[in-house]
Design a protein around this motif. Structure first.
Motif, PDB file in Angstrom:
ATOM      1  N   GLY A 323       0.149  -1.587   0.098  1.00  0.00           N
ATOM      2  CA  GLY A 323       0.168  -0.350  -0.024  1.00  0.00           C
ATOM      3  C   GLY A 323       0.803   1.400  -0.306  1.00  0.00           C
ATOM      4  N   THR A 324       0.024   2.289   0.237  1.00  0.00           N
ATOM      5  CA  THR A 324       1.113   3.947   0.002  1.00  0.00           C
ATOM      6  C   THR A 324       1.668   4.050   1.577  1.00  0.00           C
ATOM      7  OG1 THR A 324      -0.131   4.451  -2.145  1.00  0.00           O
ATOM      8  CG2 THR A 324       1.258   6.357   0.264  1.00  0.00           C
ATOM      9  N   PRO A 325       2.960   3.812   2.269  1.00  0.00           N
ATOM     10  CA  PRO A 325       2.768   4.483   3.442  1.00  0.00           C
ATOM     11  C   PRO A 325       2.221   5.330   3.897  1.00  0.00           C
ATOM     12  CG  PRO A 325       4.785   4.137   2.080  1.00  0.00           C
ATOM     13  CD  PRO A 325       3.859   4.234   0.973  1.00  0.00           C
ATOM     14  N   PRO A 326       1.891   5.606   5.396  1.00  0.00           N
ATOM     15  CA  PRO A 326       1.093   6.710   5.650  1.00  0.00           C
ATOM     16  C   PRO A 326       2.330   7.780   6.192  1.00  0.00           C
ATOM     17  CG  PRO A 326       1.012   4.929   7.432  1.00  0.00           C
ATOM     18  CD  PRO A 326       1.295   4.565   5.845  1.00  0.00           C
ATOM     19  N   GLU A 357       2.520  11.188  14.074  1.00  0.00           N
ATOM     20  CA  GLU A 357       1.776  10.617  14.089  1.00  0.00           C
ATOM     21  C   GLU A 357       0.496  10.254  14.011  1.00  0.00           C
ATOM     22  OE1 GLU A 357      -2.196  12.108  15.740  1.00  0.00           O
ATOM     23  OE2 GLU A 357      -2.013  10.888  18.139  1.00  0.00           O
ATOM     24  N   GLY A 358       1.135   8.275  13.532  1.00  0.00           N
ATOM     25  CA  GLY A 358       0.129   8.294  12.198  1.00  0.00           C
ATOM     26  C   GLY A 358       1.213   7.659  10.875  1.00  0.00           C
ATOM     27  N   THR A 359       2.489   7.204  11.129  1.00  0.00           N
ATOM     28  CA  THR A 359       2.750   7.322  10.222  1.00  0.00           C
ATOM     29  C   THR A 359       3.492   5.994  10.325  1.00  0.00           C
ATOM     30  OG1 THR A 359       4.405   8.706   9.061  1.00  0.00           O
ATOM     31  CG2 THR A 359       4.691   8.878  11.032  1.00  0.00           C
ATOM     32  N   LYS A 479       1.832   4.209  21.759  1.00  0.00           N
ATOM     33  CA  LYS A 479       1.620   5.215  20.968  1.00  0.00           C
ATOM     34  C   LYS A 479       2.969   5.433  20.339  1.00  0.00           C
ATOM     35  CE  LYS A 479      -0.303   7.531  24.774  1.00  0.00           C
ATOM     36  NZ  LYS A 479       0.301   9.935  25.811  1.00  0.00           N
ATOM     37  N   LEU A 480       3.962   4.595  20.375  1.00  0.00           N
ATOM     38  CA  LEU A 480       5.284   4.674  19.326  1.00  0.00           C
ATOM     39  C   LEU A 480       5.391   3.036  19.565  1.00  0.00           C
ATOM     40  CD1 LEU A 480       7.513   6.096  17.008  1.00  0.00           C
ATOM     41  CD2 LEU A 480       8.334   6.242  18.954  1.00  0.00           C
ATOM     42  N   ILE A 481       6.342   2.277  18.485  1.00  0.00           N
ATOM     43  CA  ILE A 481       7.004   1.636  18.003  1.00  0.00           C
ATOM     44  C   ILE A 481       8.075   2.069  17.137  1.00  0.00           C
ATOM     45  CG2 ILE A 481       7.268  -0.986  17.449  1.00  0.00           C
ATOM     46  CD1 ILE A 481       3.803  -1.078  17.217  1.00  0.00           C
ATOM     47  N   GLU A 504       0.462  -0.928   7.718  1.00  0.00           N
ATOM     48  CA  GLU A 504      -1.196  -1.072   8.176  1.00  0.00           C
ATOM     49  C   GLU A 504      -1.184  -1.085   9.544  1.00  0.00           C
ATOM     50  OE1 GLU A 504      -3.461  -4.551   6.922  1.00  0.00           O
ATOM     51  OE2 GLU A 504      -2.236  -4.931   5.381  1.00  0.00           O
ATOM     52  N   VAL A 505      -0.082  -0.867  10.657  1.00  0.00           N
ATOM     53  CA  VAL A 505       0.047  -0.172  11.664  1.00  0.00           C
ATOM     54  C   VAL A 505      -1.055   0.570  12.356  1.00  0.00           C
ATOM     55  CG1 VAL A 505       1.541  -0.537  13.534  1.00  0.00           C
ATOM     56  CG2 VAL A 505       1.567  -2.298  12.244  1.00  0.00           C
ATOM     57  N   PRO A 506      -0.552   1.699  11.341  1.00  0.00           N
ATOM     58  CA  PRO A 506      -0.679   3.218  12.103  1.00  0.00           C
ATOM     59  C   PRO A 506      -2.338   3.400  12.479  1.00  0.00           C
ATOM     60  CG  PRO A 506       1.030   3.923  10.550  1.00  0.00           C
ATOM     61  CD  PRO A 506       0.956   2.312  10.632  1.00  0.00           C
ATOM     62  N   ALA A 507      -2.838   2.345  11.033  1.00  0.00           N
ATOM     63  CA  ALA A 507      -4.124   2.810  11.145  1.00  0.00           C
ATOM     64  C   ALA A 507      -5.637   1.655  11.384  1.00  0.00           C
ATOM     65  CB  ALA A 507      -4.530   2.885   9.430  1.00  0.00           C
ATOM     66  N   ARG A 508      -4.796   0.442  11.921  1.00  0.00           N
ATOM     67  CA  ARG A 508      -5.288  -0.965  12.335  1.00  0.00           C
ATOM     68  C   ARG A 508      -4.787  -1.031  14.099  1.00  0.00           C
ATOM     69  NH1 ARG A 508      -5.406  -6.521   9.386  1.00  0.00           N
ATOM     70  NH2 ARG A 508      -6.140  -7.769  10.996  1.00  0.00           N
ATOM     71  N   PHE A 509      -3.786  -0.264  14.061  1.00  0.00           N
ATOM     72  CA  PHE A 509      -3.681  -0.140  15.563  1.00  0.00           C
ATOM     73  C   PHE A 509      -3.068   0.443  16.633  1.00  0.00           C
ATOM     74  CE2 PHE A 509      -2.285  -4.356  13.893  1.00  0.00           C
ATOM     75  CZ  PHE A 509      -3.218  -5.687  14.451  1.00  0.00           C
ATOM     76  N   GLY A 510      -3.496   2.231  15.610  1.00  0.00           N
ATOM     77  CA  GLY A 510      -3.146   3.126  16.149  1.00  0.00           C
ATOM     78  C   GLY A 510      -1.762   3.619  16.608  1.00  0.00           C
ATOM     79  N   ALA A 511      -0.744   3.138  16.369  1.00  0.00           N
ATOM     80  CA  ALA A 511       0.261   3.230  16.813  1.00  0.00           C
ATOM     81  C   ALA A 511       1.742   3.757  15.395  1.00  0.00           C
ATOM     82  CB  ALA A 511       1.511   1.867  16.998  1.00  0.00           C
ATOM     83  N   SER A 512       2.333   4.746  15.893  1.00  0.00           N
ATOM     84  CA  SER A 512       3.253   4.990  15.442  1.00  0.00           C
ATOM     85  C   SER A 512       4.050   3.707  14.729  1.00  0.00           C
ATOM     86  CB  SER A 512       3.597   6.171  14.618  1.00  0.00           C
ATOM     87  OG  SER A 512       2.630   7.651  14.659  1.00  0.00           O
TER      88      SER A 512
END
Length: 565
Positions: A323-326, A357-359, A479-481, A504-512
């Motif tokens: 996909g496209t990286p957020p 956030e979210g990336t 919040k961040l991994i 998919e992690v930021p959108a699916r699990f809420g972690a940057s």
């Protein structure tokens, strides 16, 4: 409806069956030795607790002396509750001594910790030799209640106490506390990074080990009636430790087998006309053999049984189109002026880093650029790092590692740090550091293609362990991994598949995600923006295609101006 896991009762239930059969079948002549074997098995269970945490204790019988002294004193005082309550009191009184001895374990390990515990055992032996146990001077024996007055009844009582303690130990082994012991044994750094206090894990292990030893001392007082210092000598403590290493006292039947060896092998030698001291030599040879093989008798047996029932292997995850990286905008992690010096060498020099956030952001650089040092500074492992670190507007400055993890900053490591003493499911529950449902576990496990829950970490390849570590970080819902080379040990196609999952992690699990990686194909695929570190300073930042085409980046990697495209 949540399924209740009762597998932890298997070994205690089998131990109970052994006790019942022995209570009926053991002749009266051997009954005293059999009871003594159970007393030793209780003490060995306690040694198994500190063994699970990877620590050595050579003073187990010193804690037992505390329990025996407490029972003898309560007997002299004719305290209410009879021997059963007194024995429990002996275990509780021994716990503060366990914590006291556990304090050096916060900074010492291995042979240095063993020397400290041996010193305590020697000091305790001098003290108990100098002062008699209560009731000795007046020949006052410890009284048993009527229902355990005979030797056979007392054997049953000792067996039931062992089974109850074994049940508690097995249950604790499946809790977060028990998993923390296993994790500390494998890696204190990874344990702290998972949000668990290493100090609390170590002290709890020593305290509960001392409790078990105190129970053993109380049992011994009730068995022999009158205690002397000879029951708790330094050599006896050393022999107990050696047998624990050889037999594997972390296992219920390892403790029972060890108790049998301690009591019956010397007796067999005596009957054969051989000096009983040769029993300790035999135990020492067995311990050396166990250490050379890397496993005790019971641990080796358990692994062979697992290999006969291998867990199913998950199908390989195929690479998708990606996909496209957020790309986020709001700052999440803000590090300013990070500077780390090792003597005269500046590993980091005034580094500024902002993770939106979210990336998914990449951090790349040649070997020795300072990437691992930056990760340690962000996660709190370098206490004297200069500069500031804030996560979602909250300052992390001065917080220890496990507090930063609790605040929402989780990380993985370059080297394998997944504790081998756990199953996949147990490790994920521990590292999540929160209550998780089986559906959540299965979702993340399937998302990354990790092995089944019942598989043992010890039996997994390095690549599977790396994915498991990533899954654990996601399950914690931080919040961040910060992922430090998560593709190490993975094939190229698997690395690209992992990149697709990270998108998919930021959108699916809420972690940057801050991805530190040498695989540039993976970085290009997963990251919306990257930062390049060289010689402890940031030399470039921006979209991957632009940054990797810059001459200074090529120069950092290759020593010339060849573009990395």
């Amino acid at each position: 409806m949540r399924r209740v896991d009762l597998t932890f009762v298997r070994q205690p239930a089998l131990a109970l069956a052994v006790v019942v059969v022995a209570a009926v079948a053991v002749p009266q002549y051997w009954l005293f030795l059999a009871t003594s074997a159970l007393v030793s098995a209780v003490a060995l269970l306690g040694l198994g607790i500190v063994g699970r945490a990877g620590m050595n204790s050579l003073c187990q019988l010193s804690f037992a002396a505390v329990g025996a002294w407490t029972v003898a004193q309560l007997n002299v005082w004719n305290a209410p509750g009879t021997l059963i309550v007194w024995t429990l009191a002996g275990g509780l009184v021994a716990m503060p001594f366990g914590i006291l001895i556990g304090l050096p374990a916060l900074r010492l390990r291995g042979v240095h910790l063993a020397v400290v515990t041996l010193g305590f055992a020697a000091a305790a032996a001098v003290v108990v030799s100098a002062i008699n146990f209560p009731g000795v001077d007046t020949y006052q024996q410890v009284l048993r209640p009527e229902f355990i007055a005979t030797d056979r009844q007392y054997f049953v009582y000792a067996g039931l106490l062992f089974v109850v303690l074994a049940l508690a130990v097995e249950w604790l082994g499946r809790t977060r506390m028990g998993a923390a012991w296993r994790a500390v044994r494998f890696s204190e750094r990874a344990t702290a990074a998972a949000g668990t206090s290493v100090a609390r894990a170590k002290l709890s292990a020593f305290a509960l080990s001392a409790f078990a030893a105190g129970l053993a001392g109380g049992l011994l007082a009730g068995q022999v009636g009158m205690i002397t210092a000879q029951n708790f000598g330094v050599i006896a403590s050393l022999a107990l430790f050696v047998v624990a290493v050889m037999a594997g006292s972390e296992f219920i039947f390892g403790a029972m087998f060890g108790g049998f060896l301690i009591m019956f092998v010397p007796e067999f030698f005596r009957r054969a006309g051989i000096s009983q001291d040769w029993a300790n030599v035999l135990f020492g040879v067995g311990a050396v053999q166990a250490l050379s093989q890397g496993s005790s008798i019971m641990e080796g047996l358990a692994r062979r049984l697992r290999l006969r029932r291998p867990a199913p292997t998950p199908p390989p995850r195929e690479t998708s189109e990606g996909g496209t990286p957020p790309l986020g905008e709001k700052p999440l992690l803000e590090a300013e002026g990070l500077t780390v010096r090792f003597g005269q060498v500046a590993a980091l020099q005034d580094v500024d880093l902002t993770v939106p956030e979210g990336t998914v952001m990449g951090l790349i650089g040649p070997n020795g650029a300072g990437k691992s040092t930056l990760t340690d500074a962000l996660s709190g492992f370098i206490k004297d790092a200069a500069g500031t670190v804030a996560l979602d507007g909250r300052s992390l400055d001065g917080l220890p590692v496990h507090r930063r993890a609790a605040a929402g900053l989780r990380r993985t490591f370059q080297q394998d740090r997944v504790p081998t003493g756990l199953t996949v499911g147990a490790y994920l529950r521990f590292a999540a550091h929160r209550t998780v449902t089986r559906d959540e576990l299965e979702e993340v496990r399937a998302f990354l293609g990790c092995p089944p829950m019942e598989a043992h970490v010890l039996d997994l390849d390095v690549g599977s362990r790396r994915l498991l570590e990533v899954a654990a970080a996601i399950l914690a819902r931080p919040k961040l991994i910060v992922l430090d080379e998560p593709a190490a040990g993975l094939a190229h196609a698997e690395s690209l598949a992992l990149a697709d999952r990270l998108i998919e992690v930021p959108a699916r699990f809420g972690a940057s995600v801050l991805l530190i990686e040498h695989d540039l194909d993976m970085v290009r695929r997963a990251c919306a923006t990257i930062v390049v570190l060289d010689a402890g300073t940031v030399i470039a930042a921006g979209p991957p295609a632009e940054v990797l085409a810059k001459p200074e980046v090529a120069r950092a990697y290759l020593g010339d101006e060849v573009a990395l495209t």
